[in-house]
Scaffold this motif. Sequence first.
Motif, PDB file in Angstrom:
ATOM      1  N   ALA A 119       0.834  -1.208   0.000  1.00 17.54           N
ATOM      2  CA  ALA A 119       0.000   0.000   0.000  1.00 17.54           C
ATOM      3  C   ALA A 119       0.867   1.256   0.000  1.00 17.54           C
ATOM      4  O   ALA A 119       0.543   2.252  -0.671  1.00 17.54           O
ATOM      5  CB  ALA A 119      -0.925  -0.007   1.220  1.00 17.54           C
ATOM      6  N   GLU A 120       1.973   1.224   0.735  1.00 20.58           N
ATOM      7  CA  GLU A 120       2.890   2.368   0.760  1.00 20.58           C
ATOM      8  C   GLU A 120       3.534   2.566  -0.610  1.00 20.58           C
ATOM      9  O   GLU A 120       3.647   3.695  -1.108  1.00 20.58           O
ATOM     10  CB  GLU A 120       3.960   2.152   1.820  1.00 20.58           C
ATOM     11  N   LEU A 121       3.934   1.489  -1.233  1.00 22.11           N
ATOM     12  CA  LEU A 121       4.555   1.581  -2.557  1.00 22.11           C
ATOM     13  C   LEU A 121       3.544   2.006  -3.623  1.00 22.11           C
ATOM     14  O   LEU A 121       3.900   2.676  -4.596  1.00 22.11           O
ATOM     15  CB  LEU A 121       5.195   0.249  -2.932  1.00 22.11           C
ATOM     16  N   GLU A 122       2.288   1.621  -3.435  1.00 25.99           N
ATOM     17  CA  GLU A 122       1.252   2.038  -4.385  1.00 25.99           C
ATOM     18  C   GLU A 122       1.132   3.559  -4.412  1.00 25.99           C
ATOM     19  O   GLU A 122       0.936   4.161  -5.480  1.00 25.99           O
ATOM     20  CB  GLU A 122      -0.093   1.415  -4.021  1.00 25.99           C
ATOM     21  N   ARG A 123       1.267   4.194  -3.248  1.00 29.53           N
ATOM     22  CA  ARG A 123       1.205   5.650  -3.215  1.00 29.53           C
ATOM     23  C   ARG A 123       2.331   6.267  -4.046  1.00 29.53           C
ATOM     24  O   ARG A 123       2.139   7.291  -4.710  1.00 29.53           O
ATOM     25  CB  ARG A 123       1.262   6.144  -1.754  1.00 29.53           C
ATOM     26  N   HIS A 124       3.488   5.626  -3.997  1.00 36.48           N
ATOM     27  CA  HIS A 124       4.623   6.114  -4.786  1.00 36.48           C
ATOM     28  C   HIS A 124       4.336   5.961  -6.282  1.00 36.48           C
ATOM     29  O   HIS A 124       4.645   6.863  -7.074  1.00 36.48           O
ATOM     30  CB  HIS A 124       5.883   5.328  -4.409  1.00 36.48           C
ATOM     31  N   ILE A 125       3.745   4.839  -6.678  1.00 39.09           N
ATOM     32  CA  ILE A 125       3.408   4.610  -8.083  1.00 39.09           C
ATOM     33  C   ILE A 125       2.364   5.621  -8.561  1.00 39.09           C
ATOM     34  O   ILE A 125       2.473   6.196  -9.647  1.00 39.09           O
ATOM     35  CB  ILE A 125       2.902   3.166  -8.285  1.00 39.09           C
ATOM     36  N   LYS A 126       1.359   5.859  -7.727  1.00 44.43           N
ATOM     37  CA  LYS A 126       0.304   6.806  -8.106  1.00 44.43           C
ATOM     38  C   LYS A 126       0.848   8.219  -8.252  1.00 44.43           C
ATOM     39  O   LYS A 126       0.274   9.041  -8.979  1.00 44.43           O
ATOM     40  CB  LYS A 126      -0.822   6.766  -7.078  1.00 44.43           C
ATOM     41  N   ALA A 127       1.954   8.517  -7.559  1.00 42.13           N
ATOM     42  CA  ALA A 127       2.577   9.838  -7.662  1.00 42.13           C
ATOM     43  C   ALA A 127       3.487   9.931  -8.888  1.00 42.13           C
ATOM     44  O   ALA A 127       4.135  10.959  -9.106  1.00 42.13           O
ATOM     45  CB  ALA A 127       3.367  10.142  -6.398  1.00 42.13           C
ATOM     46  N   GLY A 128       3.541   8.848  -9.674  1.00 37.28           N
ATOM     47  CA  GLY A 128       4.307   8.875 -10.911  1.00 37.28           C
ATOM     48  C   GLY A 128       5.645   8.175 -10.850  1.00 37.28           C
ATOM     49  O   GLY A 128       6.415   8.212 -11.813  1.00 37.28           O
ATOM     50  N   GLY A 129       5.957   7.510  -9.722  1.00 36.25           N
ATOM     51  CA  GLY A 129       7.230   6.817  -9.586  1.00 36.25           C
ATOM     52  C   GLY A 129       7.148   5.349  -9.948  1.00 36.25           C
ATOM     53  O   GLY A 129       6.083   4.832 -10.291  1.00 36.25           O
ATOM     54  N   ARG A 130       8.285   4.695  -9.882  1.00 34.41           N
ATOM     55  CA  ARG A 130       8.364   3.251 -10.059  1.00 34.41           C
ATOM     56  C   ARG A 130       8.641   2.628  -8.708  1.00 34.41           C
ATOM     57  O   ARG A 130       9.291   3.232  -7.850  1.00 34.41           O
ATOM     58  CB  ARG A 130       9.493   2.879 -11.022  1.00 34.41           C
ATOM     59  N   ALA A 131       8.172   1.403  -8.509  1.00 32.85           N
ATOM     60  CA  ALA A 131       8.368   0.762  -7.212  1.00 32.85           C
ATOM     61  C   ALA A 131       8.445  -0.746  -7.379  1.00 32.85           C
ATOM     62  O   ALA A 131       7.910  -1.322  -8.329  1.00 32.85           O
ATOM     63  CB  ALA A 131       7.233   1.121  -6.250  1.00 32.85           C
ATOM     64  N   GLY A 132       9.137  -1.368  -6.434  1.00 30.79           N
ATOM     65  CA  GLY A 132       9.258  -2.821  -6.454  1.00 30.79           C
ATOM     66  C   GLY A 132       9.493  -3.359  -5.060  1.00 30.79           C
ATOM     67  O   GLY A 132       9.936  -2.639  -4.155  1.00 30.79           O
ATOM     68  N   VAL A 133       9.177  -4.636  -4.902  1.00 33.61           N
ATOM     69  CA  VAL A 133       9.396  -5.312  -3.629  1.00 33.61           C
ATOM     70  C   VAL A 133      10.075  -6.646  -3.927  1.00 33.61           C
ATOM     71  O   VAL A 133       9.626  -7.408  -4.786  1.00 33.61           O
ATOM     72  CB  VAL A 133       8.072  -5.494  -2.844  1.00 33.61           C
TER      73      VAL A 133
END
Length: 222
Positions: free
Chosen positions: A184-198
């Motif tokens: 959920a925390e990483l999803e916020r980063h993606i929605k802000a236009g970033g890339r994310a991974g776990v």
Amino acid sequence: MDQGSRSADEYLMVGTIGLDNDAWQGGFYDDDLPAEWRIASYSTLLRSVMLPADEWKKAAAEDWADDVDEAFRFLLEVDAQEIAALEALPQTLTDRVAGLIIRINRLPADDMVIERLKALATSYPLCLDFAPDIASDTAESFCTRLEAARLWRPAQQQQPLHSGALQIAILAGEDLPQQRAVIAELERHIKAGGRAGVFHEQADNAAEQAQQTRLLAEMMGV
């Protein structure tokens, strides 16, 4: 999030740290699977991987990128002192590199290292991983200076530092409710236009854990 209109680079990357693991033979990999086919097998079940230096050098030498489809993504772990080695990577691999995890072993960094990192950031998103003896405020100040995120270990840091385009979390045995909070925390980063991974740390069951995480992320629409 509307998954039908999203490109491959807008999804949460989920995978393991490394894939060339003999302990996975007879489990995640079929018993009789040749070692050189591991990348192809891995890519059918997980869609991204973080490669330590020994593996991405092997990936370059053996053309692993030719064994995966165009949507598969690599992240490469690189020591700040070994950035020059990236210049030898084949184009087929760099085309599938989603970002770099840069290991910072000491601060303050040499001016030459800083300039190389700034130049590198024009080609790849960077996420910085600091040695344990570097103070957190010093590390975060350096991240802000380079406009890069800090590698996030939820077991050690409650919240990530959102200061760059690429946010990566490393899981070390977190249960599903904890993973849900991380996603959920990483999803916020993606929605802000970033890339994310776990990515799951190397362990005998890391690949199976990553598959569960990928399923959880898909159920959450991330």
